[in-house]
Design a protein around this motif. Structure first.
Motif, PDB file in Angstrom:
ATOM      1  N   PHE A  19     106.727  96.923  -0.549  1.00 12.08           N
ATOM      2  CA  PHE A  19     105.642  97.953  -0.624  1.00 12.08           C
ATOM      3  C   PHE A  19     105.203  98.427   1.072  1.00 12.08           C
ATOM      4  O   PHE A  19     105.297  97.537   2.015  1.00 12.08           O
ATOM      5  CB  PHE A  19     104.387  97.189  -1.239  1.00 12.08           C
ATOM      6  N   HIS A  20     104.625  99.621   1.052  1.00 13.30           N
ATOM      7  CA  HIS A  20     104.523 100.226   2.295  1.00 13.30           C
ATOM      8  C   HIS A  20     103.172 100.971   2.212  1.00 13.30           C
ATOM      9  O   HIS A  20     102.764 101.655   1.498  1.00 13.30           O
ATOM     10  CB  HIS A  20     105.593 101.111   2.909  1.00 13.30           C
ATOM     11  N   SER A  21     102.148 100.535   3.287  1.00 17.01           N
ATOM     12  CA  SER A  21     100.994 101.509   3.583  1.00 17.01           C
ATOM     13  C   SER A  21     101.071 101.945   4.814  1.00 17.01           C
ATOM     14  O   SER A  21     101.177 101.497   5.839  1.00 17.01           O
ATOM     15  CB  SER A  21      99.973 100.423   3.490  1.00 17.01           C
ATOM     16  N   GLN A  22     100.879 103.405   4.831  1.00 12.24           N
ATOM     17  CA  GLN A  22     101.000 104.121   6.155  1.00 12.24           C
ATOM     18  C   GLN A  22      99.540 105.176   6.251  1.00 12.24           C
ATOM     19  O   GLN A  22      99.237 105.744   5.560  1.00 12.24           O
ATOM     20  CB  GLN A  22     102.042 104.923   6.001  1.00 12.24           C
ATOM     21  N   LEU A  23      98.834 104.390   7.202  1.00 13.10           N
ATOM     22  CA  LEU A  23      97.784 105.398   7.811  1.00 13.10           C
ATOM     23  C   LEU A  23      97.827 105.970   9.027  1.00 13.10           C
ATOM     24  O   LEU A  23      99.122 105.530   9.712  1.00 13.10           O
ATOM     25  CB  LEU A  23      96.573 104.217   7.734  1.00 13.10           C
ATOM     26  N   ASP A  27     100.692 100.740  10.096  1.00  8.77           N
ATOM     27  CA  ASP A  27     102.028 100.858   9.582  1.00  8.77           C
ATOM     28  C   ASP A  27     102.183  99.533   9.105  1.00  8.77           C
ATOM     29  O   ASP A  27     102.554  98.521   9.929  1.00  8.77           O
ATOM     30  CB  ASP A  27     103.215 101.375  10.569  1.00  8.77           C
ATOM     31  N   SER A  28     102.076  99.300   7.558  1.00  9.32           N
ATOM     32  CA  SER A  28     102.014  97.960   7.235  1.00  9.32           C
ATOM     33  C   SER A  28     103.091  97.824   6.187  1.00  9.32           C
ATOM     34  O   SER A  28     103.138  98.617   5.137  1.00  9.32           O
ATOM     35  CB  SER A  28     100.812  97.364   6.668  1.00  9.32           C
ATOM     36  N   TRP A  29     103.784  96.928   5.891  1.00  5.50           N
ATOM     37  CA  TRP A  29     104.831  96.401   5.140  1.00  5.50           C
ATOM     38  C   TRP A  29     104.841  95.087   4.447  1.00  5.50           C
ATOM     39  O   TRP A  29     104.331  94.254   5.076  1.00  5.50           O
ATOM     40  CB  TRP A  29     106.161  96.384   5.796  1.00  5.50           C
ATOM     41  N   HIS A  30     104.406  94.937   3.108  1.00  9.45           N
ATOM     42  CA  HIS A  30     104.103  93.922   2.251  1.00  9.45           C
ATOM     43  C   HIS A  30     105.408  93.348   1.486  1.00  9.45           C
ATOM     44  O   HIS A  30     105.661  94.131   0.724  1.00  9.45           O
ATOM     45  CB  HIS A  30     103.124  94.496   1.242  1.00  9.45           C
ATOM     46  N   SER A  31     105.669  92.116   1.849  1.00 10.94           N
ATOM     47  CA  SER A  31     106.383  91.625   0.993  1.00 10.94           C
ATOM     48  C   SER A  31     106.131  91.393  -0.479  1.00 10.94           C
ATOM     49  O   SER A  31     107.209  91.235  -1.275  1.00 10.94           O
ATOM     50  CB  SER A  31     107.045  90.291   1.695  1.00 10.94           C
ATOM     51  N   PHE A  32     104.853  91.162  -0.725  1.00  7.12           N
ATOM     52  CA  PHE A  32     104.302  90.918  -2.064  1.00  7.12           C
ATOM     53  C   PHE A  32     103.136  91.850  -2.281  1.00  7.12           C
ATOM     54  O   PHE A  32     103.062  92.425  -1.528  1.00  7.12           O
ATOM     55  CB  PHE A  32     103.879  89.370  -2.101  1.00  7.12           C
ATOM     56  N   HIS A  37      98.918  98.007  -4.041  1.00  5.67           N
ATOM     57  CA  HIS A  37     100.212  97.660  -4.470  1.00  5.67           C
ATOM     58  C   HIS A  37     100.347  96.303  -5.494  1.00  5.67           C
ATOM     59  O   HIS A  37      99.993  95.361  -5.193  1.00  5.67           O
ATOM     60  CB  HIS A  37     101.233  97.577  -3.206  1.00  5.67           C
ATOM     61  N   HIS A  38     100.885  96.752  -6.637  1.00  6.63           N
ATOM     62  CA  HIS A  38     100.946  95.627  -7.518  1.00  6.63           C
ATOM     63  C   HIS A  38     102.228  95.569  -8.330  1.00  6.63           C
ATOM     64  O   HIS A  38     102.608  96.900  -8.898  1.00  6.63           O
ATOM     65  CB  HIS A  38      99.740  95.629  -8.493  1.00  6.63           C
ATOM     66  N   ASP A  39     102.831  94.764  -8.347  1.00  3.80           N
ATOM     67  CA  ASP A  39     103.976  94.401  -9.136  1.00  3.80           C
ATOM     68  C   ASP A  39     104.221  92.828  -9.606  1.00  3.80           C
ATOM     69  O   ASP A  39     104.039  92.003  -8.775  1.00  3.80           O
ATOM     70  CB  ASP A  39     105.221  94.497  -8.429  1.00  3.80           C
ATOM     71  N   PRO A  40     103.753  92.809 -11.050  1.00  2.00           N
ATOM     72  CA  PRO A  40     103.854  91.354 -11.431  1.00  2.00           C
ATOM     73  C   PRO A  40     105.114  90.465 -10.959  1.00  2.00           C
ATOM     74  O   PRO A  40     104.994  89.258 -11.227  1.00  2.00           O
ATOM     75  CB  PRO A  40     103.688  91.466 -13.134  1.00  2.00           C
ATOM     76  N   ASP A  41     106.080  91.184 -10.985  1.00  2.00           N
ATOM     77  CA  ASP A  41     107.279  90.426 -10.344  1.00  2.00           C
ATOM     78  C   ASP A  41     107.358  89.979  -8.855  1.00  2.00           C
ATOM     79  O   ASP A  41     108.148  89.253  -8.359  1.00  2.00           O
ATOM     80  CB  ASP A  41     108.448  91.324 -10.460  1.00  2.00           C
ATOM     81  N   TRP A  42     106.422  90.462  -8.161  1.00  2.00           N
ATOM     82  CA  TRP A  42     106.329  90.034  -6.663  1.00  2.00           C
ATOM     83  C   TRP A  42     104.821  89.758  -6.388  1.00  2.00           C
ATOM     84  O   TRP A  42     104.168  90.301  -5.605  1.00  2.00           O
ATOM     85  CB  TRP A  42     106.831  91.255  -6.149  1.00  2.00           C
ATOM     86  N   MET A  43     104.214  88.631  -6.931  1.00  2.94           N
ATOM     87  CA  MET A  43     103.029  88.239  -6.790  1.00  2.94           C
ATOM     88  C   MET A  43     102.978  87.081  -5.641  1.00  2.94           C
ATOM     89  O   MET A  43     101.817  86.702  -5.298  1.00  2.94           O
ATOM     90  CB  MET A  43     102.464  87.604  -8.031  1.00  2.94           C
ATOM     91  N   ASN A  52     102.361  90.269   5.517  1.00  5.09           N
ATOM     92  CA  ASN A  52     102.329  91.768   5.740  1.00  5.09           C
ATOM     93  C   ASN A  52     102.757  91.824   7.040  1.00  5.09           C
ATOM     94  O   ASN A  52     102.284  91.092   8.131  1.00  5.09           O
ATOM     95  CB  ASN A  52     100.923  92.013   5.855  1.00  5.09           C
ATOM     96  N   ASP A  53     103.591  92.758   7.426  1.00  8.64           N
ATOM     97  CA  ASP A  53     104.239  92.986   8.781  1.00  8.64           C
ATOM     98  C   ASP A  53     103.293  94.301   9.421  1.00  8.64           C
ATOM     99  O   ASP A  53     103.555  95.414   8.835  1.00  8.64           O
ATOM    100  CB  ASP A  53     105.620  93.285   8.713  1.00  8.64           C
ATOM    101  N   ASP A  54     102.406  94.131  10.113  1.00 12.82           N
ATOM    102  CA  ASP A  54     101.215  95.205  10.616  1.00 12.82           C
ATOM    103  C   ASP A  54     101.549  95.570  11.962  1.00 12.82           C
ATOM    104  O   ASP A  54     101.715  94.708  12.821  1.00 12.82           O
ATOM    105  CB  ASP A  54      99.902  94.686  10.476  1.00 12.82           C
ATOM    106  N   THR A  55     101.749  96.948  12.096  1.00 20.43           N
ATOM    107  CA  THR A  55     101.458  97.596  13.241  1.00 20.43           C
ATOM    108  C   THR A  55     100.350  98.424  13.563  1.00 20.43           C
ATOM    109  O   THR A  55     100.078  99.146  12.737  1.00 20.43           O
ATOM    110  CB  THR A  55     102.895  98.506  13.647  1.00 20.43           C
ATOM    111  N   ILE A  56      99.479  97.909  14.302  1.00 21.66           N
ATOM    112  CA  ILE A  56      97.996  98.606  14.633  1.00 21.66           C
ATOM    113  C   ILE A  56      98.114  99.232  15.826  1.00 21.66           C
ATOM    114  O   ILE A  56      98.430  98.711  16.966  1.00 21.66           O
ATOM    115  CB  ILE A  56      97.141  97.465  14.506  1.00 21.66           C
ATOM    116  N   ALA A  57      97.644 100.599  15.609  1.00 20.61           N
ATOM    117  CA  ALA A  57      97.220 101.383  16.712  1.00 20.61           C
ATOM    118  C   ALA A  57      96.185 101.090  17.683  1.00 20.61           C
ATOM    119  O   ALA A  57      95.412 100.299  17.288  1.00 20.61           O
ATOM    120  CB  ALA A  57      96.934 103.037  16.325  1.00 20.61           C
TER     121      ALA A  57
END
Length: 237
Positions: A19-23, A27-32, A37-43, A52-57
């Protein structure tokens, strides 16, 4: 959304499928599953709930927000981040340092990049063995040694930080072409998370941002296939 594939080694989470959150500042990538961002297969994977792999300005970050009954681990990869919490801590976390916070019955904290450069971090949430209790805080630098450097251990052994769950976390920066055996105990779940670079595990290629969950077995080895490889390994129970 289709069910994630179960590969021969375990459960692969390719970087591009996270999952990807971009503001404008994040810049944040979510493994779960995380936030909206919600997926019952990836809880999550076992007690591992968030990576969460976050890059913060510069000058930006997360304002005061609450947590409870969660082990919160921050692995600083690049730059620095200022942490402040309701326990009275105000600390600057720098690349190579790791923070562990047990939220316990409740804690409020903020994470702001007060430097002039972007920062990158992995924020990890693990369910504690027992909910509640007193909040706790710790952070320290880790020099990444040859082989595996233990960051978290239930008993705080080998200069690792303690965690309120039978979970271990290692970091490694292996040299290309040199086999490295996984230090997992038999019949434990493992999760590999690639911070940078690339490795192979029994023929499975993992690259920056990829994750792989699997059952541990003695003698499993990884081989780095690039310079600058940097990875995390969880032993979960």
């Amino acid at each position: 959304m289709t069910t994630p594939p179960l590969r021969s080694l375990g459960r692969l989470r390719p970087a591009a499928e996270r999952f990807h959150s971009q503001l404008d500042w994040l810049d944040s990538w979510h493994s779960f599953s995380f936030s909206h961002h919600h997926d019952p297969d990836w809880m999550g994977f076992g007690p591992l709930r968030v990576i969460n792999d976050d890059t913060i300005a510069p000058g930006q970050g997360f304002g005061m927000h609450p947590h409870q009954s969660m082990e919160i681990i921050t692995v600083m990869v690049e730059g620095e981040l200022t942490h402040q919490d309701s326990m009275g801590h105000r600390e600057v976390l720098r690349a190579g340092e790791v923070q562990r916070m047990s939220a316990g019955r409740g804690v409020v904290h903020s994470e702001i990049n007060q430097s002039a450069s972007p920062c990158r971090l992995l924020q990890i949430l693990v369910e504690p063995q027992t909910p509640g209790g007193d909040p706790q805080y710790e952070h320290k630098p880790f020099a990444i040694a040859e082989g595996w450097t233990c960051l978290l251990d239930p008993s705080g052994e080998a200069e690792a930080m303690a965690i309120q769950r039978p979970v271990r976390l290692w970091r490694s920066q292996p040299q290309p072409g040199i086999p490295l055996e996984l230090p997992l105990q038999p019949n434990r779940q493992g999760w590999l998370q690639l911070i940078d670079g690339a490795i192979t595990l029994d023929g499975q290629l993992l690259q920056r941002g990829d994750g792989l969950g699997f059952e541990g077995a003695p003698g499993q080895t990884i081989v780095s296939s690039s310079t600058g490889t940097d990875l995390l390994l969880f032993e979960l129970q």
